[in-house]
Design a protein around this motif. Structure first.
Motif, PDB file in Angstrom:
ATOM      1  N   ASP A   1      -7.775   1.670 -13.513  1.00 24.90           N
ATOM      2  CA  ASP A   1      -7.140   0.793 -14.501  1.00 24.90           C
ATOM      3  C   ASP A   1      -5.725   0.535 -13.982  1.00 24.90           C
ATOM      4  O   ASP A   1      -4.870   1.417 -14.005  1.00 24.90           O
ATOM      5  N   LEU A   2      -5.468  -0.665 -13.463  1.00 25.11           N
ATOM      6  CA  LEU A   2      -4.213  -0.997 -12.792  1.00 25.11           C
ATOM      7  C   LEU A   2      -3.274  -1.733 -13.743  1.00 25.11           C
ATOM      8  O   LEU A   2      -3.682  -2.652 -14.457  1.00 25.11           O
ATOM      9  N   LEU A   3      -2.009  -1.333 -13.716  1.00 19.62           N
ATOM     10  CA  LEU A   3      -0.967  -2.006 -14.477  1.00 19.62           C
ATOM     11  C   LEU A   3       0.230  -2.214 -13.557  1.00 19.62           C
ATOM     12  O   LEU A   3       0.744  -1.262 -12.971  1.00 19.62           O
ATOM     13  N   CYS A   4       0.670  -3.455 -13.403  1.00 24.07           N
ATOM     14  CA  CYS A   4       1.830  -3.796 -12.589  1.00 24.07           C
ATOM     15  C   CYS A   4       2.975  -4.164 -13.520  1.00 24.07           C
ATOM     16  O   CYS A   4       2.832  -5.062 -14.358  1.00 24.07           O
ATOM     17  N   VAL A   5       4.117  -3.470 -13.393  1.00 19.92           N
ATOM     18  CA  VAL A   5       5.210  -3.640 -14.348  1.00 19.92           C
ATOM     19  C   VAL A   5       6.520  -3.919 -13.627  1.00 19.92           C
ATOM     20  O   VAL A   5       6.691  -3.606 -12.444  1.00 19.92           O
ATOM     21  N   ASP A   6       7.449  -4.477 -14.379  1.00 18.40           N
ATOM     22  CA  ASP A   6       8.784  -4.804 -13.868  1.00 18.40           C
ATOM     23  C   ASP A   6       9.679  -3.574 -14.013  1.00 18.40           C
ATOM     24  O   ASP A   6      10.403  -3.433 -14.992  1.00 18.40           O
ATOM     25  N   ALA A   7       9.621  -2.673 -13.034  1.00 24.06           N
ATOM     26  CA  ALA A   7      10.429  -1.452 -13.067  1.00 24.06           C
ATOM     27  C   ALA A   7      10.685  -0.964 -11.641  1.00 24.06           C
ATOM     28  O   ALA A   7      10.231   0.112 -11.254  1.00 24.06           O
ATOM     29  N   PRO A   8      11.399  -1.740 -10.832  1.00 27.83           N
ATOM     30  CA  PRO A   8      11.611  -1.356  -9.426  1.00 27.83           C
ATOM     31  C   PRO A   8      12.587  -0.186  -9.307  1.00 27.83           C
ATOM     32  O   PRO A   8      13.807  -0.372  -9.317  1.00 27.83           O
ATOM     33  N   PHE A   9      12.053   1.012  -9.179  1.00 28.51           N
ATOM     34  CA  PHE A   9      12.886   2.211  -9.204  1.00 28.51           C
ATOM     35  C   PHE A   9      13.103   2.840  -7.830  1.00 28.51           C
ATOM     36  O   PHE A   9      14.019   3.641  -7.658  1.00 28.51           O
ATOM     37  N   TYR A  10      12.305   2.476  -6.830  1.00 27.86           N
ATOM     38  CA  TYR A  10      12.272   3.242  -5.579  1.00 27.86           C
ATOM     39  C   TYR A  10      13.065   2.550  -4.470  1.00 27.86           C
ATOM     40  O   TYR A  10      12.924   1.343  -4.240  1.00 27.86           O
ATOM     41  N   TYR A  11      13.876   3.336  -3.766  1.00 28.69           N
ATOM     42  CA  TYR A  11      14.605   2.879  -2.580  1.00 28.69           C
ATOM     43  C   TYR A  11      14.032   3.581  -1.349  1.00 28.69           C
ATOM     44  O   TYR A  11      14.156   4.795  -1.209  1.00 28.69           O
ATOM     45  N   TYR A  12      13.413   2.788  -0.495  1.00 31.48           N
ATOM     46  CA  TYR A  12      12.783   3.300   0.723  1.00 31.48           C
ATOM     47  C   TYR A  12      13.756   3.158   1.889  1.00 31.48           C
ATOM     48  O   TYR A  12      14.150   2.054   2.255  1.00 31.48           O
ATOM     49  N   ARG A  13      14.157   4.289   2.457  1.00 34.34           N
ATOM     50  CA  ARG A  13      15.131   4.296   3.531  1.00 34.34           C
ATOM     51  C   ARG A  13      14.460   3.933   4.860  1.00 34.34           C
ATOM     52  O   ARG A  13      13.452   4.539   5.241  1.00 34.34           O
ATOM     53  N   MET A  14      15.033   2.966   5.556  1.00 34.39           N
ATOM     54  CA  MET A  14      14.505   2.532   6.843  1.00 34.39           C
ATOM     55  C   MET A  14      15.586   2.663   7.918  1.00 34.39           C
ATOM     56  O   MET A  14      16.767   2.504   7.640  1.00 34.39           O
TER      57      MET A  14
ATOM     58  N   TRP B   1       0.802  -1.224   0.000  1.00 33.82           N
ATOM     59  CA  TRP B   1       0.000   0.000   0.000  1.00 33.82           C
ATOM     60  C   TRP B   1       0.841   1.282   0.000  1.00 33.82           C
ATOM     61  O   TRP B   1       0.286   2.368   0.103  1.00 33.82           O
ATOM     62  N   ASN B   2       2.161   1.178  -0.140  1.00 32.92           N
ATOM     63  CA  ASN B   2       2.999   2.386  -0.102  1.00 32.92           C
ATOM     64  C   ASN B   2       2.739   3.247  -1.331  1.00 32.92           C
ATOM     65  O   ASN B   2       2.832   2.771  -2.463  1.00 32.92           O
ATOM     66  N   VAL B   3       2.462   4.510  -1.123  1.00 34.47           N
ATOM     67  CA  VAL B   3       2.074   5.364  -2.253  1.00 34.47           C
ATOM     68  C   VAL B   3       3.249   5.684  -3.166  1.00 34.47           C
ATOM     69  O   VAL B   3       3.053   5.974  -4.353  1.00 34.47           O
ATOM     70  N   TRP B   4       4.472   5.650  -2.644  1.00 38.51           N
ATOM     71  CA  TRP B   4       5.629   6.069  -3.443  1.00 38.51           C
ATOM     72  C   TRP B   4       6.072   5.016  -4.459  1.00 38.51           C
ATOM     73  O   TRP B   4       6.935   5.302  -5.290  1.00 38.51           O
TER      74      TRP B   4
END
Length: 337
Positions: A205-218, A165-168
């Protein structure tokens, strides 16, 4: 930035800025080469007590795509709303200012949207968790090398029991957000859960694609996620209860999978009770008084098992066990010594 790309489709990147002087340059340096001069980055300023505004102004002087605005109230949701309300792009990205992106992957994704290869209302990707201070990275693989279409693809993503559910992690068509008045609920924790529940129920209209661009800092000590545990645990529980209730009214095939994901998050939220000051734990535990209503019926076997444990051990006992499991998971991921 490449000013020669097809700029018919424009992007707005909304970035709340609050006490992130050590992270903001990495954030901006990672995203600027992925966009064109026609795109915009809206740096929404909170009342920072460090050099965040000065750094924002320095970047604005160098890049015409960067615009600075002040939020009209307080909080992450308000900052996002201020940016969304003034955004001019065809598509919206929400980014946290202490995170960063894989520049090349994001550039390829944006180009695919510019070239109308991807035209959905909601474009979802996998992402990475970046653990500070170890510098270790974990890839959260839910989509992988597949392309999934339609809301009925959600159960395939949720199957891995990771957050979804992360919006980013998404790119949004702005006209869809405006049409459905999809602004963030302010003055609460769990805002991403609340927002994405309304997003899903609007049936994009949902589309799930192979493009992992985001790094979430924890693991950043100054993060808002590490403040006011009492409010965080109780408000998040309230958001989850309302979200599950709303989803139960839907007859969509994907809704039950989302409910199962939120039920599991409700249980995980119990672990935060151990982070609440001892003199506030009873008040924090009161949030779980409706857990039977929230967790039943449950289709996920893990949720059913944990719910039975909650019946046997009570809220405080289960909170201790879940906190221990959380700590062991963090050690496996090298997030703590």
């Amino acid at each position: 930035m490449d000013g020669n790309k097809n700029c018919d489709v424009k992007f707005s990147i909304v970035i709340p800025v609050y006490n992130v002087e050590f992270y903001l340059p990495q954030c901006l340096d990672s995203i600027l080469p992925a966009i064109t001069d026609a795109d915009e980055i809206r740096l929404v300023q909170g009342p920072s007590g460090d050099r965040s505004r000065k750094i924002s102004l320095e970047y604005q002087a160098q890049y015409k795509s960067i615009q600075i605005l002040d939020q009209n109230e307080k909080g992450l949701s308000n900052a996002r709303n201020c940016g969304l309300q003034t955004a001019l792009g065809d598509y919206i990205l929400f980014m946290d200012s202490d995170d960063f992106v894989d520049t090349k992957t994001l550039a390829r994704l944006l180009d695919a949207i510019r070239n109308r290869k991807y035209t959905a209302d909601l474009i979802m990707t996998d992402f990475y968790r970046y653990f500070e201070p170890s510098g270790c990275t974990r890839f959260i693989r839910q989509i992988g090398d597949r392309t999934l279409t339609g809301m009925d693809a959600l159960p395939q993503i949720i199957l891995g029991r990771e957050c979804f559910w992360n919006v980013w992690r998404n790119i949004y068509r702005r006209s869809f957000l405006m049409e459905h008045s999809l602004f963030f609920k302010e003055h609460t924790h769990g805002e991403d859960i609340e927002y994405m529940t309304r997003m899903f129920l609007a049936e994009p209209d949902l589309l799930c694609v192979d493009a992992p661009f985001y790094y979430y800092r924890m693991g950043r000590k100054e993060s808002l996620m590490n403040t006011d545990a009492l409010a965080r645990v109780s408000e998040t529980a309230g958001v989850l209860e309302k979200s599950i209730s709303s989803l139960r009214e839907s007859d969509s095939l994907w809704a039950q999978a989302v409910i199962s994901g939120f039920q599991l998050e409700y249980l995980r939220n119990l672990a935060i009770l151990q982070e609440v000051p001892e003199n506030q734990r009873k008040a924090a535990a009161d949030f779980a008084c409706n857990y039977r209503e929230v967790l039943r019926p449950a289709r996920d076997p893990l949720v059913r098992m944990l719910a039975k444990g909650l019946d046997l051990l009570g809220v405080s006992g289960m909170a201790r066990i879940l906190a221990l499991a959380k700590r062991m998971k963090r050690k496996r991921e090298h997030r703590i010594p």
